[in-house]
Structures are given as structure tokens and as C-alpha cells.
Design a protein around this motif. Structure first.
Motif: not given
Length: 432
Positions: A30, A90, A179
């Protein structure tokens, strides 16, 4: 022949560290995505001829979304749990990343930045609250240090992943893939997810009364550091136009490595002297490095510029953790976690303002180097303020100081794992 038993770690300890490793891996990916985003946004808007003022507005929108998400995401995590929340945020982040490819529009991209900021805050909150719950109580400092180091590796790697990609669509497809990849460690674990526990932050006026120097520092470095974090690719593209993406990745690496090299020594020193004096020195280093990057912007020397970036990271980017330590010194033991959460709120407010203000300065004749005119003046002002307060107001006695600890400006949940916090239930001090 008799078989001998092989000593094994107790299953609760092993499972606890497995949970931590899984979520740290996810958050590292991330961090790579978030650092790559800054480069993609800044360089694509610059190439499209968008003004620096408008670019600052778009960059600031992410911080506004992040502030919103930091405060709202705990409710979603409590409702559906950590794994589902992580997957939820996400998935939205990946969809938003792909939406950037539809058109380059200031209005559209500003809205997308808000949504993406909310998602990233939700991802960090769900991940870091998981770490807070899974970290063994006697290993909190080690867990924080491990997470800090590994996540910084991800932050360094992100811009290099997209280095050399000049196509708008390809760049944001890679971002969406990052992501999505952050989901893999979390959804692959078969360990039970923890219950949510988030710190209730101090009200801003309360923390200002207890530790005004910490408030001034958190707000100033929120403005400065986020402005630099969001807009440094514009500076990199002006000083090294032929290799702008690669040089931006190198510049980001220098900033981050400088922070990692300076943070622990500065923190250790601050345990022994007035932390405000340490903040003065760090701010002075950051201001001097800013001046150097303005003066040598036209030199064409990557080595010189990267050296100043390293010094800037060592100075300005190290200030927040020292400021948090100063605030923790002024809080009662049962208030430390709430104090740290309140510091994050102050930092986040500053970070939402920084790119807009810096973007306005960069519209003047200075152009991209105006970013470091802005940071230099701000940090020089902070240095003067810190030395003035150190001279006028008494220092916290050394025996009353909390030991320095690494802390990042990411989510309220991370305050829960900090060893300076009390094991007792923290007070809800959000009200003024």
C-alpha cells in the motif's frame, strides 16, 4: 534410536507474528502505491499544462479525503471487520485508480483524490489496528520499528515501479494493480481477525494547552512535509527534465533514507536534552537543505540535489516523531494514546493545507523551486519558535520523559501499539 523432541515456539506467539507479517506485507505494498500515486498525479498534470496552483489543489484533495477517512473508517471496520474492510477499501481504490485514465480534468481528478484518500486512510486504519491488536505487549517497540522500516522500503520502491512509464493509462493500471496486490497477504491468511480498538484523540485546544510546541511542530511539518511529498515530482521534472520520472524516484528515495538515518539518533538525543532544541536543529537542517535546493536548482547536478534531499529528509521529515515524544512527555500516563491521536489530527489538518499553499507559491516567477522557498521559510520560522520556547519555558525533567519511540502520521490505531501508552483504558478526550 530414540527420537528427541525439537523445541517449538508456543502456537499463540507464532500465530501472532504470522498475523503481523501478513498485514505488514499488505501495508508495505500500500505504501508503494501511495508513493507512486504522487508521481503519477504531479507529472501527468504538469505534462498536460496544468498550473502549479491547480496541481496543489488536486494534491491537497487527497489529504482532505485522508482526514475524512481517518475519522470515518473505524465505524466501517467495527461493522464488518478488518479483512472485509481492507478488501472493501482496496477494491474501491483500484477502481478509482483506473478512473483517472478517463480524462485529465481538474474537477474530476480532485474528486477522485478525495475518494482515494478516504480509501487509503481506511486501509491504513484497518491494517494498523490489526497490528495494534496482534503485537505482543512486551514487543510493541520492536513491532513498531519493524513496521516502520519495512513500510519505508515500500514507500521507496513505489516510484521506481512506475519509473520510465510515460503512458497515462499504463501508469494508473500499474497503480490499480498495486492496490489489488495489497489484498493478497490479508485475504490469504487463515488467522482470526481481531476486534477493533481505536484511540480517541485529544481535542486540539487541550493538546495546545499541554504541549504548544508539539502542536506548532505537528502543524508546520504537516504543511511542509505533505507539500513536498505531493509536489516534489514537479521540482524533479524541472531540474532534470530528461529523466524526470527516474529522478523523481531517486529524489523520493533520498528523502526517505535521510529520515531513516536521522530519526533514531535524533530521538535518542532528545531523550537527554530539551526536545524543542532538537526540533530547532532539525528544522534548521530542513530549512538549509531547502535553500540549497533553490540555489542549485539550475546546476544540473543530480548528486548535489539528491544530497540536499537526503538532508531535508533527515531534518524536516524527522520532526513529527520528536514532536509526538514532546507531547507524550506532557501527558499523564493514561492520556498518552489520546494525546498521540490528537497530534495526528493536527498534522492531518496541516497536510490538507500544505499542497494548496505551496502550489500558490510555485505559480510565481520562481516556478517549481518555489516549493522549497515555501518549505524553507516555514521551517526557519519553526526553528526560531522552538528555540524561543526552549529559552522562555522550562524543559520537562528527564525523569518525567517518556522514552522516544518511532511513530508515523498514518492512523489513530497506531497509537494503540505504542509502548508509551498505558495498558489501562484510555480516556476519551476528544471534547475540548
Amino acid at each position: 534410536m530414540m527420537e528427541t523432541d525439537t523445541p517449538q515456539l508456543p502456537e499463540p506467539v507464532v500465530s501472532g507474528y504470522r498475523n503481523i507479517l501478513a498485514i505488514v506485507g499488505a501495508l508495505t505494498v500500500l505504501q508503494a502505491a501511495m508513493s507512486a500515486l504522487s508521481v503519477l498525479i504531479a507529472l501527468n498534470l504538469r505534462n498536460a499544462g496544468i498550473s502549479n496552483a491547480a496541481l496543489g489543489l488536486v494534491a491537497s484533495a487527497f489529504s482532505v479525503g485522508f482526514l475524512i477517512g481517518t475519522n470515518l473508517s473505524p465505524f466501517e471496520i467495527k461493522r464488518i471487520g478488518h479483512i472485509r474492510s481492507f478488501a472493501f477499501f482496496a477494491a474501491i481504490a483500484a477502481i478509482v485508480a483506473l478512473a483517472y485514465t478517463l480524462s485529465i480534468s481538474i474537477l474530476v481528478w480532485t474528486g477522485l483524490q478525495v475518494f482515494l484518500g478516504i480509501c487509503c486512510a481506511g486501509l491504513l486504519t484497518s491494517g494498523e489496528s490489526w497490528i495494534a491488536d496482534a503485537a505482543p505487549s512486551d514487543k510493541r517497540g520492536a513491532v513498531l520499528g519493524f513496521y516502520y522500516f519495512v513500510s519505508k522500503v515500500g514507500a521507496v520502491a513505489g516510484p521506481f515501479v512506475i519509473a520510465g512509464i510515460s503512458n497515462l493509462t499504463t501508469g494508473f493500471m500499474v497503480l490499480a494493480a498495486l492496490f489489488a496486490a495489497s489484498l493478497l497477504p490479508v485475504t490469504a491468511t487463515n488467522r482470526a481477525q481481531p476486534s477493533f480498538s481505536g484511540a480517541a484523540p485529544f481535542g486540539p485546544r487541550q493538546i495546545l494547552r499541554k504541549a504548544p510546541g508539539a502542536v506548532y511542530t505537528a502543524f508546520t511539518v504537516g504543511i511542509v512535509n505533505n507539500a513536498v511529498a505531493q509536489l516534489y515530482p514537479v521540482y524533479a521534472s524541472q531540474v532534470m527534465p530528461e529523466t524526470s520520472t527516474v529522478f523523481a524516484a531517486q529524489f523520493n528515495a533520498a528523502l526517505t533514507i535521510g529520515t531513516m538515518l536521522a530519526l533514531w539518533p535524533a530521538g535518542t538525543i532528545s531523550d537527554r536534552v530539551d526536545r524543542r532544541l532538537v526540533l530547532c536543529v532539525l528544522a534548521t537542517i530542513g530549512a538549509a537543505a531547502s535553500a540549497g535546493m533553490v540555489m542549485f536548482a539550475g546546476s544540473g547536478s543530480a548528486v548535489i540535489i539528491l544530497g540536499f534531499a537526503l538532508a531535508f529528509g533527515a531534518g524536516s521529515l524527522s520532526c513529527y516523531a520528536i514532536a509526538v515524544a514532546h507531547a507524550a512527555d506532557r501527558a499523564n500516563p493514561e492520556q498518552v494514546t489520546s494525546m498521540m491521536a490528537g497530534m495526528l489530527t493536527i498534522w492531518a489538518i496541516g497536510s490538507a493545507m500544505g499542497p494548496v499553499l505551496a502550489g500558490l507559491v510555485m505559480t510565481r516567477s520562481l516556478g517549481a523551486p518555489g516549493l522549497f522557498v515555501f518549505s524553507g521559510v516555514s521551517l526557519a520560522t519553526l526553528a526560531v519558535l522552538m528555540v524561543t520556547r526552549a529559552v522562555r519555558y522550562e524543559n520537562t525533567p528527564e525523569e518525567d520523559k517518556e522514552p522516544f519511540g518511532v511513530v508515523s502520521a498514518t492512523s489513530y490505531a497506531l497509537a494503540e501499539v505504542d509502548p508509551r501508552g498505558s495498558e489501562d483504558e484510555q480516556l476519551d478526550l476528544f471534547s475540548d
